[in-house]
Design an enzyme around this catalytic site. Structure first.
Site, PDB file in Angstrom:
ATOM      1  N   ARG A 114       0.802  -1.232   0.000  1.00  0.00           N
ATOM      2  CA  ARG A 114       0.000   0.000   0.000  1.00  0.00           C
ATOM      3  C   ARG A 114       0.832   1.279   0.000  1.00  0.00           C
ATOM      4  O   ARG A 114       0.346   2.344   0.350  1.00  0.00           O
ATOM      5  CB  ARG A 114      -1.005   0.009   1.159  1.00  0.00           C
ATOM      6  CG  ARG A 114      -2.035  -1.114   1.084  1.00  0.00           C
ATOM      7  CD  ARG A 114      -3.140  -0.909   2.101  1.00  0.00           C
ATOM      8  NE  ARG A 114      -4.163  -1.928   1.958  1.00  0.00           N
ATOM      9  CZ  ARG A 114      -4.195  -3.074   2.636  1.00  0.00           C
ATOM     10  NH1 ARG A 114      -3.222  -3.331   3.499  1.00  0.00           N
ATOM     11  NH2 ARG A 114      -5.169  -3.934   2.445  1.00  0.00           N
ATOM     12  N   LYS A 136       3.711  11.336 -10.716  1.00  0.00           N
ATOM     13  CA  LYS A 136       2.978  10.438 -11.611  1.00  0.00           C
ATOM     14  C   LYS A 136       3.782   9.159 -11.820  1.00  0.00           C
ATOM     15  O   LYS A 136       4.972   9.210 -12.113  1.00  0.00           O
ATOM     16  CB  LYS A 136       2.733  11.089 -12.964  1.00  0.00           C
ATOM     17  CG  LYS A 136       1.552  12.041 -13.009  1.00  0.00           C
ATOM     18  CD  LYS A 136       1.334  12.481 -14.448  1.00  0.00           C
ATOM     19  CE  LYS A 136       0.111  13.353 -14.598  1.00  0.00           C
ATOM     20  NZ  LYS A 136      -0.094  13.763 -16.008  1.00  0.00           N
ATOM     21  N   GLU A 178      10.782  18.531 -23.682  1.00  0.00           N
ATOM     22  CA  GLU A 178      10.070  18.870 -22.449  1.00  0.00           C
ATOM     23  C   GLU A 178      10.532  20.221 -21.910  1.00  0.00           C
ATOM     24  O   GLU A 178       9.739  20.975 -21.348  1.00  0.00           O
ATOM     25  CB  GLU A 178      10.258  17.779 -21.399  1.00  0.00           C
ATOM     26  CG  GLU A 178       9.645  16.434 -21.753  1.00  0.00           C
ATOM     27  CD  GLU A 178       8.125  16.419 -21.637  1.00  0.00           C
ATOM     28  OE1 GLU A 178       7.525  17.430 -21.205  1.00  0.00           O
ATOM     29  OE2 GLU A 178       7.522  15.379 -21.972  1.00  0.00           O
ATOM     30  N   LYS A 220       7.314  23.170 -13.226  1.00  0.00           N
ATOM     31  CA  LYS A 220       6.506  21.984 -12.955  1.00  0.00           C
ATOM     32  C   LYS A 220       6.064  21.944 -11.497  1.00  0.00           C
ATOM     33  O   LYS A 220       4.902  21.615 -11.195  1.00  0.00           O
ATOM     34  CB  LYS A 220       7.266  20.707 -13.297  1.00  0.00           C
ATOM     35  CG  LYS A 220       6.405  19.460 -13.093  1.00  0.00           C
ATOM     36  CD  LYS A 220       6.874  18.255 -13.836  1.00  0.00           C
ATOM     37  CE  LYS A 220       5.828  17.149 -13.760  1.00  0.00           C
ATOM     38  NZ  LYS A 220       6.233  15.933 -14.495  1.00  0.00           N
ATOM     39  N   GLU A 230      -4.127  16.264 -11.000  1.00  0.00           N
ATOM     40  CA  GLU A 230      -4.547  16.594 -12.365  1.00  0.00           C
ATOM     41  C   GLU A 230      -6.062  16.715 -12.492  1.00  0.00           C
ATOM     42  O   GLU A 230      -6.678  16.175 -13.411  1.00  0.00           O
ATOM     43  CB  GLU A 230      -4.003  15.551 -13.344  1.00  0.00           C
ATOM     44  CG  GLU A 230      -3.938  16.075 -14.776  1.00  0.00           C
ATOM     45  CD  GLU A 230      -3.215  15.124 -15.713  1.00  0.00           C
ATOM     46  OE1 GLU A 230      -2.037  15.404 -16.007  1.00  0.00           O
ATOM     47  OE2 GLU A 230      -3.798  14.129 -16.128  1.00  0.00           O
ATOM     48  N   ARG A 234      -3.081  21.260 -13.701  1.00  0.00           N
ATOM     49  CA  ARG A 234      -1.943  20.400 -14.017  1.00  0.00           C
ATOM     50  C   ARG A 234      -2.009  19.844 -15.438  1.00  0.00           C
ATOM     51  O   ARG A 234      -0.981  19.498 -16.028  1.00  0.00           O
ATOM     52  CB  ARG A 234      -1.841  19.251 -13.005  1.00  0.00           C
ATOM     53  CG  ARG A 234      -0.648  18.343 -13.273  1.00  0.00           C
ATOM     54  CD  ARG A 234      -0.382  17.358 -12.163  1.00  0.00           C
ATOM     55  NE  ARG A 234       0.738  16.501 -12.518  1.00  0.00           N
ATOM     56  CZ  ARG A 234       1.417  15.743 -11.663  1.00  0.00           C
ATOM     57  NH1 ARG A 234       1.086  15.750 -10.391  1.00  0.00           N
ATOM     58  NH2 ARG A 234       2.418  14.997 -12.069  1.00  0.00           N
ATOM     59  N   ASN A 238       0.558  18.668 -20.092  1.00  0.00           N
ATOM     60  CA  ASN A 238       0.435  17.710 -21.189  1.00  0.00           C
ATOM     61  C   ASN A 238       0.358  18.388 -22.550  1.00  0.00           C
ATOM     62  O   ASN A 238      -0.084  17.763 -23.523  1.00  0.00           O
ATOM     63  CB  ASN A 238      -0.806  16.839 -20.969  1.00  0.00           C
ATOM     64  CG  ASN A 238      -0.630  15.893 -19.804  1.00  0.00           C
ATOM     65  OD1 ASN A 238       0.273  15.079 -19.780  1.00  0.00           O
ATOM     66  ND2 ASN A 238      -1.503  16.010 -18.814  1.00  0.00           N
ATOM     67  N   HIS A 241       1.119  16.443 -25.612  1.00  0.00           N
ATOM     68  CA  HIS A 241       1.218  15.041 -25.235  1.00  0.00           C
ATOM     69  C   HIS A 241       0.057  14.185 -25.743  1.00  0.00           C
ATOM     70  O   HIS A 241       0.236  12.987 -25.971  1.00  0.00           O
ATOM     71  CB  HIS A 241       1.321  14.909 -23.710  1.00  0.00           C
ATOM     72  CG  HIS A 241       2.670  15.265 -23.178  1.00  0.00           C
ATOM     73  ND1 HIS A 241       3.257  16.490 -23.393  1.00  0.00           N
ATOM     74  CD2 HIS A 241       3.560  14.550 -22.439  1.00  0.00           C
ATOM     75  CE1 HIS A 241       4.443  16.516 -22.795  1.00  0.00           C
ATOM     76  NE2 HIS A 241       4.649  15.352 -22.221  1.00  0.00           N
ATOM     77  N   HIS A 245       1.382  11.077 -27.377  1.00  0.00           N
ATOM     78  CA  HIS A 245       1.078   9.727 -26.903  1.00  0.00           C
ATOM     79  C   HIS A 245       0.422   8.898 -27.994  1.00  0.00           C
ATOM     80  O   HIS A 245       0.676   7.690 -28.117  1.00  0.00           O
ATOM     81  CB  HIS A 245       0.155   9.793 -25.681  1.00  0.00           C
ATOM     82  CG  HIS A 245       0.836  10.287 -24.447  1.00  0.00           C
ATOM     83  ND1 HIS A 245       0.154  10.616 -23.298  1.00  0.00           N
ATOM     84  CD2 HIS A 245       2.141  10.507 -24.166  1.00  0.00           C
ATOM     85  CE1 HIS A 245       1.000  11.016 -22.376  1.00  0.00           C
ATOM     86  NE2 HIS A 245       2.217  10.959 -22.877  1.00  0.00           N
ATOM     87  N   HIS A 258      10.082   9.127 -26.556  1.00  0.00           N
ATOM     88  CA  HIS A 258       8.965   9.914 -26.028  1.00  0.00           C
ATOM     89  C   HIS A 258       9.123  11.399 -26.358  1.00  0.00           C
ATOM     90  O   HIS A 258       8.178  12.051 -26.811  1.00  0.00           O
ATOM     91  CB  HIS A 258       8.873   9.722 -24.512  1.00  0.00           C
ATOM     92  CG  HIS A 258       7.819  10.565 -23.863  1.00  0.00           C
ATOM     93  ND1 HIS A 258       6.480  10.423 -24.123  1.00  0.00           N
ATOM     94  CD2 HIS A 258       7.925  11.594 -22.975  1.00  0.00           C
ATOM     95  CE1 HIS A 258       5.789  11.312 -23.429  1.00  0.00           C
ATOM     96  NE2 HIS A 258       6.647  12.036 -22.721  1.00  0.00           N
TER      97      HIS A 258
END
Length: 353
Positions: A114, A136, A178, A220, A230, A234, A238, A241, A245, A258
């Protein structure tokens, strides 16, 4: 450089940090599992071990190198190592590598018993300025990128700019995507600085790199502090992205790094911004030129528009069946819109890359 949130943590930025004895002592207990890959281990594992001299029990698991290894199978292998070596809830997972290592190791840390401690030691430019900061963690699924994951903030990020000296040129340039993104979304002055100092960065000038990494992490951190999970602002991180993606997904994560996909995605996002009347052509040209000067964006994409649209429909930013896209309102400012005509989006995919 603390992240200003209720779960704040330090980002230790410098040149030559790795190998400092007990560097990680404030962020670990008496157990640690280092997750890395073979290439990074050859370069930096001994230094990280020296930074863990006070930790009684240290294990290492090496995973495959590349986006195709960012899978549930790799995640399970890390869990097997934690369980097989009898790590308890006081253990710390140390992610030593690029974005794939950080994401998968972070997801394992988020879910093992956990949630256990996590320290990020990024070894690529992209990971230094992006994936190691913000909490993330995820693995990919054949249906889409980062669909399985969790938010799990690290105890610390060790941002050693010295690791960039050994980074292959293609990966280094991919990481610049980035960095450029941060200027587009939040800081026009930083974007202009990148335009005038790009040659220094490409030459891996230490002072220039430290400044670029610091400003990227500051931007950031500011955004994440406002919206850790998010639910609001936030999402601007992206920018480019959703397109990027989708490009990765339709090319099976094998053709583009990426950062290369994100660079192409940002060019598309700027094209869409112009088509929607949110930004002017001069801003789109500046972004395209900077990306091309960085050694990105020159290859023709040649991807199927229908496949791209299908992949975009599976993006995490889809809400109530509508794709949310980040558009540029002028360099330094972006916003989110779900009001994009289907035909306009298709034109951007087919003509704006």
């Amino acid at each position: 450089m603390p992240l200003p949130s209720e779960r704040s943590y330090p980002i230790l930025l410098g040149d030559g940090l790795l190998g400092t004895p007990d560097l990680l002592e404030p962020y670990t207990g008496n157990q640690a599992l280092i997750v890395t890959n073979a290439a990074v281990a050859r370069l930096y594992l001994p230094q990280v071990r020296r930074s863990l001299v006070s930790v009684e029990h240290v294990d290492v698991v090496e995973i495959g190198d590349g986006e195709k290894f960012k899978t549930l199978d790799t995640y399970a292998a890390i869990l097997d190592a934690l369980i097989g070596n009898r790590h308890n809830r006081s253990t710390t997972v140390v992610a030593l590598g690029g974005g794939v290592v950080g994401d998968v190791a972070g997801f394992a840390a988020a879910t093992y018993q956990r949630g256990v401690g996590l320290v990020q030691i990024p070894t690529t430019l992209l990971a230094l300025v992006d994936s190691s900061v913000g909490g993330k963690t995820a693995v990919n699924h054949p249906g889409g990128k980062n669909l399985i994951g969790a938010f799990h903030q690290p105890r610390a990020v060790i941002a050693d700019a010295g690791v960039l000296a050994t980074l292959p040129e293609r990966e280094f340039r991919a990481g610049l995507a980035e960095v450029i993104k941060y200027g587009i979304i939040a800081d026009a002055t930083f974007f202009a600085w990148l335009e005038s100092h790009l040659d220094d960065l490409l030459g891996r000038d230490p002072a220039g790199l430290v400044h670029a990494i610091r400003r990227s992490c500051e931007i950031k951190a500011e955004v994440v502090a406002e919206d850790e999970r998010e639910q609001g602002r936030r999402v601007i991180l992206n920018f480019g992205h959703t397109f990027g993606h989708a490009i990765e997904a339709v090319t099976a994560y094998e053709r583009f790094l990426h950062g290369e996909a994100v660079a192409a995605g940002m060019v598309m996002a700027m094209d869409l911004s112009v088509r929607l009347g949110r930004s002017d052509g001069r801003d789109a040209d500046r972004v395209r030129r900077l990306i091309e000067r960085s050694g990105l964006g020159a290859e023709a994409l040649d991807v199927d528009a229908d496949a791209m649209l299908d992949a975009m429909d599976m993006d995490k930013k889809v809400m109530d069946g509508r794709i949310r896209l980040i558009v540029c309102d002028g360099i330094g400012t972006v916003s989110v819109t779900s009001d994009v005509p289907a035909q306009t989006l298709r034109r951007t995919i087919t003509q704006g890359g």
